[in-house]
Design a protein around this motif. Structure first.
Motif, PDB file in Angstrom:
ATOM      1  N   GLY A  14      53.274  17.639 100.049  1.00  0.00           N
ATOM      2  CA  GLY A  14      53.417  18.281  98.748  1.00  0.00           C
ATOM      3  C   GLY A  14      54.091  19.643  98.829  1.00  0.00           C
ATOM      4  O   GLY A  14      54.898  20.005  97.969  1.00  0.00           O
ATOM      5  N   THR A  51      54.805  12.790  95.325  1.00  0.00           N
ATOM      6  CA  THR A  51      55.639  13.929  94.937  1.00  0.00           C
ATOM      7  C   THR A  51      56.662  13.525  93.872  1.00  0.00           C
ATOM      8  O   THR A  51      56.995  14.327  92.997  1.00  0.00           O
ATOM      9  N   GLY A 242      52.589  19.031  95.033  1.00  0.00           N
ATOM     10  CA  GLY A 242      54.016  18.931  94.748  1.00  0.00           C
ATOM     11  C   GLY A 242      54.362  19.408  93.351  1.00  0.00           C
ATOM     12  O   GLY A 242      55.407  20.043  93.151  1.00  0.00           O
TER      13      GLY A 242
END
Length: 290
Positions: A14, A51, A242
């Motif tokens: 992330g 993500t 993310g």
């Protein structure tokens, strides 16, 4: 893979997916430094779904507008010249190189490309490329003592040729250490786009490629030492972290230089060369561990 490993690797994914430092390299290096087994290309691809889900939410209005215009343009000729409809086609065109090369180089991606010496090389080389691209962009934005500021392109000027250039740059990220965002943003800056335009198209371009790769690798989830629950947990962590990173990064690039990332990449690559050269880390560290 333990729950702690999955948490750390999801956090790393992330934190690094949207920064021009290479998330795949950092997942590989985290495992090597911690003496864990390499999580592998399948784990990396699946956690990237998390993500990319963050991208879908962050750019939800842009994506919904582009998808809607693209579908309507299939039967309504009047809107085929619309910018959003064109962007839909350009995302498809730009995704072709990584799709073709990803399938052709699948064995290399899962094996030789994960050599720490290659990762060190790509960290340094692409760091230099990003630095050059960043300096050229800064020169155009500020002008200089004897020259006026130059007008850089926004996404309304994106065409098929530039879309393919972005796509080829994205395909380079199949090699850990290159960085998907780093390669595509560097390419965009080198062909005259603004930082914001290069980053925005980079993130939009990644959506179909990353989701396709992650879904393709789902069949390998749970094999070896990576179990399904831990992989899913890491994916959720990657999504949460993310989203925060992409929101910060889009604000950062509007006024800041990429030089901190350039320096970080080069120093990390040189450190990795030194550790492998001194025998502290084996080139394939982690691949046989666990």
């Amino acid at each position: 893979m333990s729950w702690f490993e999955s948490f750390v690797l999801g956090l790393v994914q992330g934190l690094t997916e949207f920064l021009p430092v290479s998330s795949s390299a950092h997942l590989r290096l985290t495992a090597a430094f911690a003496d864990w087994q390499d999580p592998g290309a399948a784990f990396t691809a699946i956690t990237q779904i998390g993500t990319e889900a963050a991208v879908l939410i962050y750019f939800r209005k842009d994506i919904a507008r582009i998808v809607s215009a693209w579908f309507r343009s299939l039967w309504d000729r009047r809107i085929r010249g619309d910018h959003d409809a064109t962007m839909g086609w350009l995302v498809i065109v730009g995704s072709i190189p990584i799709g073709v090369l990803g399938l052709a180089l699948k064995d290399a991606i899962e094996g030789p490309f994960r050599d720490l010496r290659l990762i060190a090389t790509t960290l340094v080389v692409m760091g230099v490329v990003l630095g050059i691209a960043d300096r050229l962009a800064a020169r155009d934005e500020t002008g200089g003592r004897h020259r006026a500021a130059a007008q850089r392109k926004d996404l309304t000027r994106l065409d098929t040729k530039d879309g393919l250039i972005f796509g080829m740059c994205q395909a380079m990220a199949l090699i850990p250490g290159v960085s998907r965002s780093g390669a595509t943003i560097s390419g965009g800056l080198l062909i005259g786009y603004t930082r914001e335009a290069a980053a925005r198209y980079s993130f939009l371009l990644a959506v179909p490629a990353v989701l396709a790769s992650g879904l393709f690798e789902l069949k390998d989830a749970g094999k070896g030492h990576t179990a399904w629950p831990q992989t899913a947990f890491a994916t959720v962590i990657a999504f949460v972290v993310g989203y925060a990173v992409i929101a910060w990064f889009m604000r950062f690039i509007s006024s800041k230089s990429f030089m901190p990332f350039v320096i970080y990449r080069i120093l990390l690559g040189l450190l990795l060369f030194a550790l492998v050269g001194a025998g502290v880390l084996a080139p394939h560290a982690g691949e046989l561990a666990g």
